[in-house]
Design an enzyme around this catalytic site. Sequence first.
Site, PDB file in Angstrom:
ATOM      1  N   ASP A  21      -4.201 -17.816   6.850  1.00 58.71           N
ATOM      2  CA  ASP A  21      -3.898 -18.304   5.509  1.00 58.71           C
ATOM      3  C   ASP A  21      -3.565 -19.788   5.463  1.00 58.71           C
ATOM      4  O   ASP A  21      -3.783 -20.444   4.445  1.00 58.71           O
ATOM      5  CB  ASP A  21      -2.729 -17.514   4.908  1.00 58.71           C
ATOM      6  CG  ASP A  21      -3.120 -16.092   4.526  1.00 58.71           C
ATOM      7  OD1 ASP A  21      -4.317 -15.751   4.658  1.00 58.71           O
ATOM      8  OD2 ASP A  21      -2.234 -15.331   4.106  1.00 58.71           O
ATOM      9  N   LYS A  58       0.835  -1.206   0.000  1.00 58.10           N
ATOM     10  CA  LYS A  58       0.000   0.000   0.000  1.00 58.10           C
ATOM     11  C   LYS A  58       0.868   1.253   0.000  1.00 58.10           C
ATOM     12  O   LYS A  58       0.476   2.286  -0.566  1.00 58.10           O
ATOM     13  CB  LYS A  58      -0.942   0.004   1.204  1.00 58.10           C
ATOM     14  CG  LYS A  58      -1.859  -1.202   1.286  1.00 58.10           C
ATOM     15  CD  LYS A  58      -2.539  -1.507  -0.047  1.00 58.10           C
ATOM     16  CE  LYS A  58      -3.046  -2.915  -0.129  1.00 58.10           C
ATOM     17  NZ  LYS A  58      -2.029  -3.949  -0.353  1.00 58.10           N
ATOM     18  N   HIS A  68     -23.588  14.888   2.274  1.00 56.99           N
ATOM     19  CA  HIS A  68     -23.310  15.460   0.952  1.00 56.99           C
ATOM     20  C   HIS A  68     -22.314  16.610   1.108  1.00 56.99           C
ATOM     21  O   HIS A  68     -22.416  17.392   2.049  1.00 56.99           O
ATOM     22  CB  HIS A  68     -24.609  15.988   0.341  1.00 56.99           C
ATOM     23  CG  HIS A  68     -24.402  16.729  -0.942  1.00 56.99           C
ATOM     24  ND1 HIS A  68     -24.206  16.088  -2.147  1.00 56.99           N
ATOM     25  CD2 HIS A  68     -24.352  18.069  -1.201  1.00 56.99           C
ATOM     26  CE1 HIS A  68     -24.049  17.002  -3.101  1.00 56.99           C
ATOM     27  NE2 HIS A  68     -24.139  18.205  -2.554  1.00 56.99           N
TER      28      HIS A  68
END
Length: 473
Positions: free
Chosen positions: A318, A52, A452
Amino acid sequence: MAETDFDLIVLGGGPGGYVAAIRAAQLGMKAAVVEREHLGGICLNWGCIPTKALLRTSEIYHYFQNAKTYGLKADNIGFDMAAVVKRSRQVAGQLSGGVKHLLKKNKVAVFDGHGKLNGSAGGKRKLHVEKDGKAVAELTAKHVILATGARARQLPGLEADGSTVWTYKEAMVPEGMPKSILVVGSGAIGIEFASFYRTMGAEVTVVELVERILPAEDPEISAFARKTFEKQGIKILTEAKVTGVERPKNGSGLAKATVDQKGKTQTLEVEKVISAVGIVGNTDGIGLEGTKVQVDRGHIVIDEWMRTGEPGVYAIGDVCGPPWLAHKASHEGVICVEKIAGKNDVHPLNVRRIPGCTYCHPQVASVGLSEEKAKAAGHKLKVGRFPFLGNGKAIALGEPEGLVKTVFDADTGELLGAHMIGAEVTELIQGYAVAMQLETTETDLMHSVFPHPTLSEMMHESVLDAYGRAVHF
């Protein structure tokens, strides 16, 4: 002399392991972590975090290159690859140190070495720890969690050599910028590297075995992504496979990769090949022989509480298989430990509610079922869509390319899935993940007030669109 008897030992200090150990300590257990390399695991040191950092650099470089779009002037734009890599490694190092601090703060013992199950005695599991071939400690605990992670899968003929053929590790620390790269595999890892290197100026070709890139995503999002990536100059070959790589002598020069696409063969000459064809669990050398721990296709088999077939032995992350996500591993660690501790409010992990993120440009994020899978599961659907082009914030940001898609059960209003591509969707997706966890219906989302101007307004509009009520498109 260091304590050697614990309530819980975690083998592996990655995002699953260290979180499990800290949660155990919070619940009053005497906990230990055994880690042979770096605290934070692959994710923090060689995966999620440093990639990243690299992608952030490429994003800023992209904005510099398009400065005119924002009324700005930026001349003679360039980069120092050594400095780019150095920053990435510094970020990883800082966070690894942070994990060490957290473990110390929670009084979790840390053993530096390779751990291996070593039988049991007196109702406790035994764990042998060694470093550089020398014994470090013999530990015992009633419970042992295997959190050993995974490593890059190697395909015959495509074995990484650190010079011509790279895994994710070599791709994160290039000595210079290759002029041309072949990326084999178009999952999250492959596409992120393709995006980084293309933005930084390399000619990039992606080869994918199946019919579309990002095969875990909704087909509509995959198609949108492909069109966008090709517009950026990435060459994409689907239903294709690399059948061989002729490596240059002495490690210098171009490699010749043979690609078979639907029976037609072509040779690509590239400087580097990045193998991103999946991962395999680290199950070797951890003492599974002679235990009842089952391994299926390279991954440890567990039940809903992360228990293996061997009493007192658990596995998370994992090493247990897909989805291969750090946040999934962390959550599994917490569930496992809380179940061991006998807490009553523990619930099995619902894999469908785990969000997935790909940090390419544009970003891709999703949670739940795709439209295709929801139909296959027998649901009657209502599907909503809203384009970034209809959102004021997206246009103001100069990021008008993207799409938000929501999938609902037509009969119950249940949010079955959400799929996004565009700027900052890896941050937006959590809104839908929370909605799914709370079993929110379309009515709840319609009645929620979205601020908004924000990108999140598109989430609202997509829901409205599913029911024929979109206002701004």
